[in-house]
Write a protein that holds these residues in place. Structure first.
Motif, PDB file in Angstrom:
ATOM      1  N   THR A  98      54.771  37.961  19.359  1.00  0.00           N
ATOM      2  CA  THR A  98      54.887  38.149  17.915  1.00  0.00           C
ATOM      3  C   THR A  98      53.852  37.306  17.174  1.00  0.00           C
ATOM      4  O   THR A  98      53.306  36.342  17.734  1.00  0.00           O
ATOM      5  N   VAL A  99      53.636  37.637  15.926  1.00  0.00           N
ATOM      6  CA  VAL A  99      52.705  36.875  15.085  1.00  0.00           C
ATOM      7  C   VAL A  99      53.174  35.426  14.984  1.00  0.00           C
ATOM      8  O   VAL A  99      52.376  34.494  15.127  1.00  0.00           O
ATOM      9  N   LEU A 100      54.471  35.238  14.750  1.00  0.00           N
ATOM     10  CA  LEU A 100      54.990  33.881  14.598  1.00  0.00           C
ATOM     11  C   LEU A 100      54.798  33.080  15.885  1.00  0.00           C
ATOM     12  O   LEU A 100      54.414  31.907  15.841  1.00  0.00           O
ATOM     13  N   THR A 101      55.022  33.705  17.023  1.00  0.00           N
ATOM     14  CA  THR A 101      54.806  33.018  18.305  1.00  0.00           C
ATOM     15  C   THR A 101      53.344  32.609  18.445  1.00  0.00           C
ATOM     16  O   THR A 101      53.037  31.498  18.890  1.00  0.00           O
ATOM     17  N   TRP A 102      52.432  33.493  18.065  1.00  0.00           N
ATOM     18  CA  TRP A 102      50.998  33.188  18.108  1.00  0.00           C
ATOM     19  C   TRP A 102      50.682  32.002  17.195  1.00  0.00           C
ATOM     20  O   TRP A 102      49.957  31.087  17.585  1.00  0.00           O
ATOM     21  N   MET A 103      51.248  32.021  15.984  1.00  0.00           N
ATOM     22  CA  MET A 103      50.994  30.938  15.033  1.00  0.00           C
ATOM     23  C   MET A 103      51.585  29.620  15.538  1.00  0.00           C
ATOM     24  O   MET A 103      50.954  28.559  15.415  1.00  0.00           O
ATOM     25  N   ILE A 104      52.773  29.677  16.114  1.00  0.00           N
ATOM     26  CA  ILE A 104      53.405  28.475  16.668  1.00  0.00           C
ATOM     27  C   ILE A 104      52.537  27.899  17.779  1.00  0.00           C
ATOM     28  O   ILE A 104      52.360  26.679  17.864  1.00  0.00           O
ATOM     29  N   SER A 105      51.977  28.760  18.608  1.00  0.00           N
ATOM     30  CA  SER A 105      51.137  28.251  19.701  1.00  0.00           C
ATOM     31  C   SER A 105      49.899  27.542  19.149  1.00  0.00           C
ATOM     32  O   SER A 105      49.471  26.523  19.697  1.00  0.00           O
ATOM     33  N   ILE A 106      49.339  28.039  18.059  1.00  0.00           N
ATOM     34  CA  ILE A 106      48.181  27.377  17.449  1.00  0.00           C
ATOM     35  C   ILE A 106      48.576  25.994  16.954  1.00  0.00           C
ATOM     36  O   ILE A 106      47.861  25.007  17.186  1.00  0.00           O
ATOM     37  N   VAL A 107      49.715  25.885  16.292  1.00  0.00           N
ATOM     38  CA  VAL A 107      50.181  24.578  15.793  1.00  0.00           C
ATOM     39  C   VAL A 107      50.477  23.646  16.963  1.00  0.00           C
ATOM     40  O   VAL A 107      50.109  22.465  16.936  1.00  0.00           O
ATOM     41  N   ARG A 108      51.128  24.167  17.988  1.00  0.00           N
ATOM     42  CA  ARG A 108      51.462  23.322  19.144  1.00  0.00           C
ATOM     43  C   ARG A 108      50.196  22.800  19.830  1.00  0.00           C
ATOM     44  O   ARG A 108      50.118  21.627  20.189  1.00  0.00           O
ATOM     45  N   TYR A 109      49.212  23.675  20.023  1.00  0.00           N
ATOM     46  CA  TYR A 109      47.965  23.224  20.649  1.00  0.00           C
ATOM     47  C   TYR A 109      47.276  22.169  19.795  1.00  0.00           C
ATOM     48  O   TYR A 109      46.737  21.186  20.305  1.00  0.00           O
ATOM     49  N   ARG A 110      47.290  22.347  18.490  1.00  0.00           N
ATOM     50  CA  ARG A 110      46.670  21.358  17.607  1.00  0.00           C
ATOM     51  C   ARG A 110      47.410  20.027  17.690  1.00  0.00           C
ATOM     52  O   ARG A 110      46.801  18.973  17.748  1.00  0.00           O
ATOM     53  N   ALA A 111      48.740  20.083  17.703  1.00  0.00           N
ATOM     54  CA  ALA A 111      49.541  18.861  17.814  1.00  0.00           C
ATOM     55  C   ALA A 111      49.287  18.177  19.158  1.00  0.00           C
ATOM     56  O   ALA A 111      49.152  16.945  19.222  1.00  0.00           O
ATOM     57  N   LEU A 112      49.196  18.971  20.218  1.00  0.00           N
ATOM     58  CA  LEU A 112      48.900  18.385  21.531  1.00  0.00           C
ATOM     59  C   LEU A 112      47.519  17.742  21.555  1.00  0.00           C
ATOM     60  O   LEU A 112      47.342  16.655  22.124  1.00  0.00           O
ATOM     61  N   ASP A 113      46.540  18.390  20.935  1.00  0.00           N
ATOM     62  CA  ASP A 113      45.203  17.798  20.826  1.00  0.00           C
ATOM     63  C   ASP A 113      45.270  16.460  20.108  1.00  0.00           C
ATOM     64  O   ASP A 113      44.614  15.494  20.513  1.00  0.00           O
ATOM     65  N   MET A 114      46.041  16.402  19.047  1.00  0.00           N
ATOM     66  CA  MET A 114      46.156  15.160  18.283  1.00  0.00           C
ATOM     67  C   MET A 114      46.847  14.074  19.111  1.00  0.00           C
ATOM     68  O   MET A 114      46.447  12.905  19.065  1.00  0.00           O
ATOM     69  N   LEU A 115      47.862  14.452  19.887  1.00  0.00           N
ATOM     70  CA  LEU A 115      48.535  13.480  20.755  1.00  0.00           C
ATOM     71  C   LEU A 115      47.582  12.962  21.822  1.00  0.00           C
ATOM     72  O   LEU A 115      47.555  11.756  22.110  1.00  0.00           O
ATOM     73  N   ARG A 116      46.777  13.862  22.407  1.00  0.00           N
ATOM     74  CA  ARG A 116      45.798  13.437  23.412  1.00  0.00           C
ATOM     75  C   ARG A 116      44.749  12.500  22.805  1.00  0.00           C
ATOM     76  O   ARG A 116      44.367  11.514  23.413  1.00  0.00           O
ATOM     77  N   ALA A 117      44.300  12.831  21.608  1.00  0.00           N
ATOM     78  CA  ALA A 117      43.297  11.995  20.940  1.00  0.00           C
ATOM     79  C   ALA A 117      43.870  10.620  20.643  1.00  0.00           C
ATOM     80  O   ALA A 117      43.180   9.600  20.802  1.00  0.00           O
ATOM     81  N   THR A 118      45.114  10.571  20.240  1.00  0.00           N
ATOM     82  CA  THR A 118      45.776   9.293  19.962  1.00  0.00           C
ATOM     83  C   THR A 118      45.841   8.456  21.229  1.00  0.00           C
ATOM     84  O   THR A 118      45.515   7.279  21.225  1.00  0.00           O
ATOM     85  N   LYS A 119      46.236   9.097  22.334  1.00  0.00           N
ATOM     86  CA  LYS A 119      46.331   8.392  23.609  1.00  0.00           C
ATOM     87  C   LYS A 119      44.956   7.893  24.052  1.00  0.00           C
ATOM     88  O   LYS A 119      44.801   6.762  24.489  1.00  0.00           O
ATOM     89  N   SER A 120      43.949   8.738  23.907  1.00  0.00           N
ATOM     90  CA  SER A 120      42.591   8.371  24.299  1.00  0.00           C
ATOM     91  C   SER A 120      42.085   7.178  23.485  1.00  0.00           C
ATOM     92  O   SER A 120      41.490   6.253  24.031  1.00  0.00           O
ATOM     93  N   ARG A 121      42.332   7.185  22.191  1.00  0.00           N
ATOM     94  CA  ARG A 121      41.893   6.080  21.337  1.00  0.00           C
ATOM     95  C   ARG A 121      42.586   4.784  21.716  1.00  0.00           C
ATOM     96  O   ARG A 121      41.995   3.715  21.682  1.00  0.00           O
ATOM     97  N   ARG A 122      43.845   4.889  22.057  1.00  0.00           N
ATOM     98  CA  ARG A 122      44.586   3.684  22.468  1.00  0.00           C
ATOM     99  C   ARG A 122      44.017   3.128  23.765  1.00  0.00           C
ATOM    100  O   ARG A 122      43.899   1.925  23.936  1.00  0.00           O
ATOM    101  N   GLU A 123      43.669   4.036  24.691  1.00  0.00           N
ATOM    102  CA  GLU A 123      43.138   3.598  25.980  1.00  0.00           C
ATOM    103  C   GLU A 123      41.757   2.973  25.844  1.00  0.00           C
ATOM    104  O   GLU A 123      41.398   2.103  26.619  1.00  0.00           O
ATOM    105  N   THR A 124      40.968   3.397  24.863  1.00  0.00           N
ATOM    106  CA  THR A 124      39.630   2.830  24.691  1.00  0.00           C
ATOM    107  C   THR A 124      39.666   1.563  23.839  1.00  0.00           C
ATOM    108  O   THR A 124      38.627   0.953  23.615  1.00  0.00           O
ATOM    109  N   GLY A 125      40.835   1.206  23.357  1.00  0.00           N
ATOM    110  CA  GLY A 125      40.980  -0.065  22.657  1.00  0.00           C
ATOM    111  C   GLY A 125      40.544  -0.067  21.216  1.00  0.00           C
ATOM    112  O   GLY A 125      40.095  -1.092  20.711  1.00  0.00           O
ATOM    113  N   ASP A 126      40.641   1.031  20.526  1.00  0.00           N
ATOM    114  CA  ASP A 126      40.325   1.077  19.094  1.00  0.00           C
ATOM    115  C   ASP A 126      41.450   0.363  18.345  1.00  0.00           C
ATOM    116  O   ASP A 126      42.462   0.944  17.989  1.00  0.00           O
ATOM    117  N   GLU A 127      41.250  -0.929  18.116  1.00  0.00           N
ATOM    118  CA  GLU A 127      42.298  -1.812  17.575  1.00  0.00           C
ATOM    119  C   GLU A 127      42.890  -1.320  16.266  1.00  0.00           C
ATOM    120  O   GLU A 127      44.097  -1.247  16.116  1.00  0.00           O
TER     121      GLU A 127
END
Length: 180
Positions: free
Chosen positions: A71-100
């Protein structure tokens, strides 16, 4: 009316550059997408950013939607979920590189922040309890569960105009209560 048919029509019009259709699609789905994003990211500012970026992608990629994949809504939800996952990964990566500075900003909430949020929740709960049952249920469904107004109508078996009035007046009462 089938919400997916309506969303499909709006998404098809969006793919043709129809800004009004896109605005309508946004109005009908933003609450649900925000609720999903907030559940994943647990921060309002990040959840809002994820939804905003997802809608930019939806606007640009509306023509890429393939009905046979869901469905359209499922497609839209997947876009939001992927974006949120990208943001979580970026947060984790920044923490690991020591961005105080960023690590401090993205860290778990401080005890003071938790206390303020807990007070806010208690205040909101207290004010919500003062609302009549109809407006309280409509607001809970729309704002805390991310349902669209039409979904609230269906669940409450109440006309759209009544639901919109309950939500508008209920939010006004909540605002007055929280400000007092």
């Amino acid at each position: 009316m089938d919400p997916n048919h309506d969303f499909l029509h709006l998404l098809s019009a969006t793919a043709q550059g129809d800004r009004l259709a896109f605005a309508d699609l946004y109005r009908q789905t933003a609450g649900k997408l925000y609720a999903i994003s907030l559940q994943m990211l647990r921060r309002r500012d990040l959840a809002e950013e994820a939804v905003q970026e997802a809608f930019v992608r939806i606007w640009h990629n509306a023509g890429d939607y393939q009905q046979e994949k869901g469905t359209v809504l499922t497609w839209m939800i997947s876009i939001v979920r992927y974006r949120a996952l990208d943001m979580l990964r970026a947060t984790k990566s920044r923490r690991e590189t020591g961005d105080e500075g960023l690590e401090e900003a993205l860290d778990e909430q401080s005890p003071e922040q938790e206390l303020y949020e807990q007070r806010d929740r208690v205040s909101i709960d207290r004010c919500m309890d003062r609302l009549d049952e109809g407006p309280r249920q409509a607001i809970e469904m729309a704002y805390f569960r991310g349902l669209t107004h039409m979904e609230v109508c269906d669940q409450m078996e109440t006309p759209l105009g009544t639901v919109k009035t309950w939500i508008r007046r209920g939010l006004e009462r909540l605002k007055r209560c929280l400000e007092s």
